[in-house]
Write an enzyme that holds these catalytic residues in place. Structure first.
Site, PDB file in Angstrom:
ATOM      1  N   CYS A  60       1.401  65.216   1.908  1.00  0.00           N
ATOM      2  CA  CYS A  60       0.203  64.550   2.422  1.00  0.00           C
ATOM      3  C   CYS A  60       0.525  63.124   2.859  1.00  0.00           C
ATOM      4  CB  CYS A  60      -0.907  64.571   1.383  1.00  0.00           C
ATOM      5  SG  CYS A  60      -0.371  64.123  -0.255  1.00  0.00           S
ATOM      6  N   GLU A  68      -7.795  64.347  -3.354  1.00  0.00           N
ATOM      7  CA  GLU A  68      -6.610  63.872  -2.624  1.00  0.00           C
ATOM      8  C   GLU A  68      -6.411  64.848  -1.483  1.00  0.00           C
ATOM      9  OE1 GLU A  68      -5.198  61.133  -3.216  1.00  0.00           O
ATOM     10  OE2 GLU A  68      -5.510  60.693  -5.339  1.00  0.00           O
ATOM     11  N   LYS A 116      -5.827  75.123 -12.212  1.00  0.00           N
ATOM     12  CA  LYS A 116      -5.492  76.228 -11.320  1.00  0.00           C
ATOM     13  C   LYS A 116      -4.371  75.832 -10.370  1.00  0.00           C
ATOM     14  CE  LYS A 116      -6.674  77.780  -7.250  1.00  0.00           C
ATOM     15  NZ  LYS A 116      -5.474  78.558  -6.881  1.00  0.00           N
ATOM     16  N   GLU A 144      -3.130  67.079  11.180  1.00  0.00           N
ATOM     17  CA  GLU A 144      -2.096  67.178  10.158  1.00  0.00           C
ATOM     18  C   GLU A 144      -1.316  68.478  10.382  1.00  0.00           C
ATOM     19  OE1 GLU A 144      -3.224  67.899   5.954  1.00  0.00           O
ATOM     20  OE2 GLU A 144      -1.817  66.283   5.496  1.00  0.00           O
ATOM     21  N   VAL A 200     -11.270  72.189   2.515  1.00  0.00           N
ATOM     22  CA  VAL A 200     -11.689  72.711   1.203  1.00  0.00           C
ATOM     23  C   VAL A 200     -12.225  71.574   0.333  1.00  0.00           C
ATOM     24  CG1 VAL A 200     -10.912  73.855  -0.913  1.00  0.00           C
ATOM     25  CG2 VAL A 200     -10.144  74.714   1.300  1.00  0.00           C
ATOM     26  N   GLY A 201     -11.591  70.397   0.400  1.00  0.00           N
ATOM     27  CA  GLY A 201     -12.055  69.256  -0.388  1.00  0.00           C
ATOM     28  C   GLY A 201     -13.473  68.850  -0.037  1.00  0.00           C
ATOM     29  N   GLY A 239      -5.541  68.993  -1.800  1.00  0.00           N
ATOM     30  CA  GLY A 239      -5.347  70.056  -0.822  1.00  0.00           C
ATOM     31  C   GLY A 239      -5.917  69.659   0.513  1.00  0.00           C
TER      32      GLY A 239
HETATM   33  P1  NAP Z   1      -6.162  74.509   0.403  1.00  0.00           P
HETATM   34  O1  NAP Z   1      -6.762  75.753   0.888  1.00  0.00           O
HETATM   35  O2  NAP Z   1      -6.961  73.274   0.454  1.00  0.00           O
HETATM   36  O3  NAP Z   1      -5.688  74.800  -1.110  1.00  0.00           O
HETATM   37  C1  NAP Z   1      -5.490  73.826  -2.121  1.00  0.00           C
HETATM   38  C2  NAP Z   1      -5.903  74.406  -3.477  1.00  0.00           C
HETATM   39  O4  NAP Z   1      -7.301  74.719  -3.464  1.00  0.00           O
HETATM   40  C3  NAP Z   1      -5.198  75.712  -3.827  1.00  0.00           C
HETATM   41  O5  NAP Z   1      -5.012  75.792  -5.227  1.00  0.00           O
HETATM   42  C4  NAP Z   1      -6.227  76.731  -3.362  1.00  0.00           C
HETATM   43  O6  NAP Z   1      -6.056  77.974  -3.995  1.00  0.00           O
HETATM   44  C5  NAP Z   1      -7.500  76.068  -3.782  1.00  0.00           C
HETATM   45  N1  NAP Z   1      -8.700  76.545  -3.071  1.00  0.00           N
HETATM   46  C6  NAP Z   1      -8.764  77.124  -1.845  1.00  0.00           C
HETATM   47  N2  NAP Z   1     -10.047  77.411  -1.539  1.00  0.00           N
HETATM   48  C7  NAP Z   1     -10.801  77.004  -2.580  1.00  0.00           C
HETATM   49  C8  NAP Z   1     -12.212  77.027  -2.865  1.00  0.00           C
HETATM   50  N3  NAP Z   1     -13.101  77.516  -2.000  1.00  0.00           N
HETATM   51  N4  NAP Z   1     -12.638  76.529  -4.046  1.00  0.00           N
HETATM   52  C9  NAP Z   1     -11.766  76.003  -4.934  1.00  0.00           C
HETATM   53  N5  NAP Z   1     -10.427  75.967  -4.730  1.00  0.00           N
HETATM   54  C10 NAP Z   1      -9.942  76.452  -3.563  1.00  0.00           C
HETATM   55  O7  NAP Z   1      -4.811  74.224   1.134  1.00  0.00           O
HETATM   56  P2  NAP Z   1      -3.777  75.330   1.670  1.00  0.00           P
HETATM   57  O8  NAP Z   1      -4.516  76.524   2.196  1.00  0.00           O
HETATM   58  O9  NAP Z   1      -2.801  75.552   0.604  1.00  0.00           O
HETATM   59  O10 NAP Z   1      -3.106  74.534   2.861  1.00  0.00           O
HETATM   60  C11 NAP Z   1      -3.755  74.422   4.120  1.00  0.00           C
HETATM   61  C12 NAP Z   1      -3.523  73.048   4.701  1.00  0.00           C
HETATM   62  O11 NAP Z   1      -4.061  72.055   3.846  1.00  0.00           O
HETATM   63  C13 NAP Z   1      -2.092  72.644   4.880  1.00  0.00           C
HETATM   64  O12 NAP Z   1      -1.490  73.158   5.992  1.00  0.00           O
HETATM   65  C14 NAP Z   1      -2.215  71.141   4.896  1.00  0.00           C
HETATM   66  O13 NAP Z   1      -2.604  70.691   6.156  1.00  0.00           O
HETATM   67  C15 NAP Z   1      -3.305  70.879   3.899  1.00  0.00           C
HETATM   68  N6  NAP Z   1      -2.772  70.542   2.554  1.00  0.00           N
HETATM   69  C16 NAP Z   1      -2.769  69.269   2.158  1.00  0.00           C
HETATM   70  C17 NAP Z   1      -2.263  68.952   0.905  1.00  0.00           C
HETATM   71  C18 NAP Z   1      -2.230  67.554   0.401  1.00  0.00           C
HETATM   72  O14 NAP Z   1      -1.470  67.251  -0.506  1.00  0.00           O
HETATM   73  N7  NAP Z   1      -3.050  66.680   0.918  1.00  0.00           N
HETATM   74  C19 NAP Z   1      -1.749  69.928   0.080  1.00  0.00           C
HETATM   75  C20 NAP Z   1      -1.780  71.254   0.530  1.00  0.00           C
HETATM   76  C21 NAP Z   1      -2.305  71.528   1.754  1.00  0.00           C
HETATM   77  P3  NAP Z   1      -5.093  79.108  -3.352  1.00  0.00           P
HETATM   78  O15 NAP Z   1      -3.739  78.541  -3.261  1.00  0.00           O
HETATM   79  O16 NAP Z   1      -5.150  80.159  -4.357  1.00  0.00           O
HETATM   80  O17 NAP Z   1      -5.694  79.423  -2.047  1.00  0.00           O
HETATM   81 MG    MG Z   2      -6.263  77.580   1.845  1.00  0.00          MG
END
Ligand code: NAP
Ligand code: MG
Length: 460
Positions: free
Chosen positions: A263, A229, A154, A363, A211-212, A207
């Site tokens: 990240c 990660e 996904k 972050e 959520v992780g 992510g």
């Molecule tokens: P996120 O919500 O953690 O999303 C990452 C992935 O998980 C996306 O594909 C998202 O789908 C999916 N997801 C969201 N909720 C889920 C659930 N309940 N069950 C399964 N999968 C789910 O991150 P974000 O909203 O894109 O970003 C928010 C913050 O996270 C950023 O500002 C940053 O601080 C952090 N982040 C960190 C990393 C990293 O590499 N460590 C990467 C991205 C973000 P959708 O895109 O469809 O929501």
């Molecule tokens: Mg999100």
């Protein structure tokens, strides 16, 4: 049918529309991935290796096409986007060596022969964020496929285009149907279903830590395997005995690459007190000189943020943010950003007043870096480790012994000395503490995609 409009972050114009799948479509795709499993794991090791090398070659032939898609669909600079597509090729090539080298052991026992096998897990679900759509996808699917698993992936809802492109290239290279499927849609629908589906044996998630953490909790219900990660707040530690010119010149690339949406971003810079003023003097021209603008132009150093929402989040730490005592955030200096359409934000250097300030602790995931002075080695280590995260970091010093001591003391998965680079496909990547669980890339990743089976064969 639900459609998601992919937006060009540099122009705010629509690029295309992509279908957002529902839970029933995910179930059907997982059923097909389950059905494709036995034939895929039965492909002879040399043939599976050949298919992965061919996949790498097809990706290589489409690097420019994939890169253009990432520029328009994610706002990545063209230079970065080409590297990212090339990284998928390299990771496929690297893990193409794995099928023929997934060695088990032969263990001496009484009464027969004891051997171990590295068995595939089954269907692997990979959930990818929007910040590095191609590399993060490849770090999951290449070793997963090499180990004989089938994959459902996904992409982030905001950035599905290159993942969809890669799945097509896999078919073109000769991967059997349903071995590698990309399922665009929402995290709350597609991601959620992958986590709860009984036949998805493993989740690779990259992510947010929030959520992780929830995915880890949910995975416990099925003792489902997970690799996580997550976030970071990495320290870039500059000692007074370092090449301060180089450390300052390189610091922007260590935090503003991909507009800070990384990240591994070294978003906390720690500078030893005797060179603190000098470092800031040198950092200023490196930041104001950064070219921020159209990501399609080859000389652009930094593009836009991914979305209006992300820009809002970032400015929430600066313009509308406050320090721990409620005072306005102290901006030391900042670079340029275009006006008008696009989710632009200038590279920004802030001076926190205490380690309790949100901009020092949280972050930001944008082009904002906080700089603090420190006194000695012990002080630097304590400051670097005063965080729930532990993903990457840098140590600048000319003293080899100090480099070694500090590298061993910092609680982080990926450190570099006199460098800000942390990612190589042949070396392990992952986080300590709340930055993650497990390791991707390098030789370690294969363990995350196989289960050890022990077989005793009697000699009677
Ligand atoms: P996120 O919500 O953690 O999303 C990452 C992935 O998980 C996306 O594909 C998202 O789908 C999916 N997801 C969201 N909720 C889920 C659930 N309940 N069950 C399964 N999968 C789910 O991150 P974000 O909203 O894109 O970003 C928010 C913050 O996270 C950023 O500002 C940053 O601080 C952090 N982040 C960190 C990393 C990293 O590499 N460590 C990467 C991205 C973000 P959708 O895109 O469809 O929501
Ligand atoms: Mg999100």
């Amino acid at each position: 049918m639900m459609l998601h409009t992919v937006v060009d972050p540099a122009t705010e114009e629509a690029v295309t529309k992509v279908e957002s799948l529902d839970a029933a479509q995910v179930d059907a795709a997982v059923a097909r991935a389950v059905a494709a499993g036995p034939a895929w794991r039965a492909v002879a090791p040399a043939d599976r290796a050949r298919l992965l090398r061919r996949f790498a070659a097809v990706v290589d032939a489409h690097v420019d096409e994939l890169a253009d898609l990432e520029v328009r669909g994610s706002g990545h600079t063209i230079g970065n986007a080409r590297w990212e597509a090339g990284n998928v090729r390299d990771v496929l090539d690297y893990y193409a060596a794995a099928p023929e080298r997934l060695f088990g052991r032969q263990i001496p026992v009484a009464g027969g022969l004891d051997v171990t096998f590295r068995e595939p897990l089954g269907v692997v679900g990979i959930i990818v964020p929007w910040n590095f759509p191609m590399p993060i996808a490849g770090w999951g699917f290449a070793p997963a496929l090499a180990a004989g698993n089938t994959v459902v992936l996904k992409p982030a809802e905001l950035t599905p285009l290159t993942a969809l492109g890669l799945a097509e290239l896999g078919l073109e290279a000769g991967l059997p149907p349903d071995v590698f499927t990309v399922l665009p849609g929402k995290g709350s629908v597609v991601g959620e279903r992958l986590v709860t589906h009984e036949r998805v044996r493993k989740i690779v998630f990259t992510g947010s830590t929030a959520v992780g953490t929830e995915i880890l909790r949910r995975a416990a219900d099925q003792v489902k395997r997970v690799t996580l990660e997550l976030g970071g707040k990495s320290a870039n530690i500059v000692f007074a005995d370092a090449d301060v010119e180089r450390a300052a010149a390189d610091a922007p690339s260590g935090v503003f690459d991909n507009a800070g949406q990384d990240c591994c971003a070294r978003s906390r810079i720690l500078v030893q007190r005797p060179v603190y003023e000098r470092f800031l003097e040198l950092l200023e021209p490196a930041v104001t000189g950064l070219r921020v603008g159209s990501p399609a132009k080859p000389d652009t150093g930094m593009g836009p943020l991914i979305s209006a929402e992300q820009r809002q989040r970032v400015s929430g730490f600066v313009e509308s943010g406050a320090d721990a005592a409620g005072r306005p955030v102290d901006v030391a200096f900042r670079g340029h950003a275009p006006d008008g359409a696009g989710f632009w934000y200038p590279p920004t250097v802030v001076l926190p007043r205490s380690t309790a300030d949100p901009v020092w602790r949280e972050e930001v995931f944008g082009p904002v870096v906080a700089v603090l002075p420190f006194d000695d080695e012990a002080d630097a280590i304590a400051l670097a480790n005063d965080t729930e995260y532990g993903l990457s970091g840098s140590i600048w010093t000319r003293d080899v012994g100090r480099a070694l001591r500090v590298a061993r003391a910092v609680e982080s998965g990926n450190l570099s000395v006199n460098s800000n680079s942390s990612v190589r496909y042949s070396t392990p990547f992952g986080g300590f503490k709340r930055s993650g669980l497990g390791r991707e890339l390098g030789p370690d990743a294969l363990e995350a995609f196989t289960e050890v089976k022990n077989v005793f064969i009697s000699d009677e």
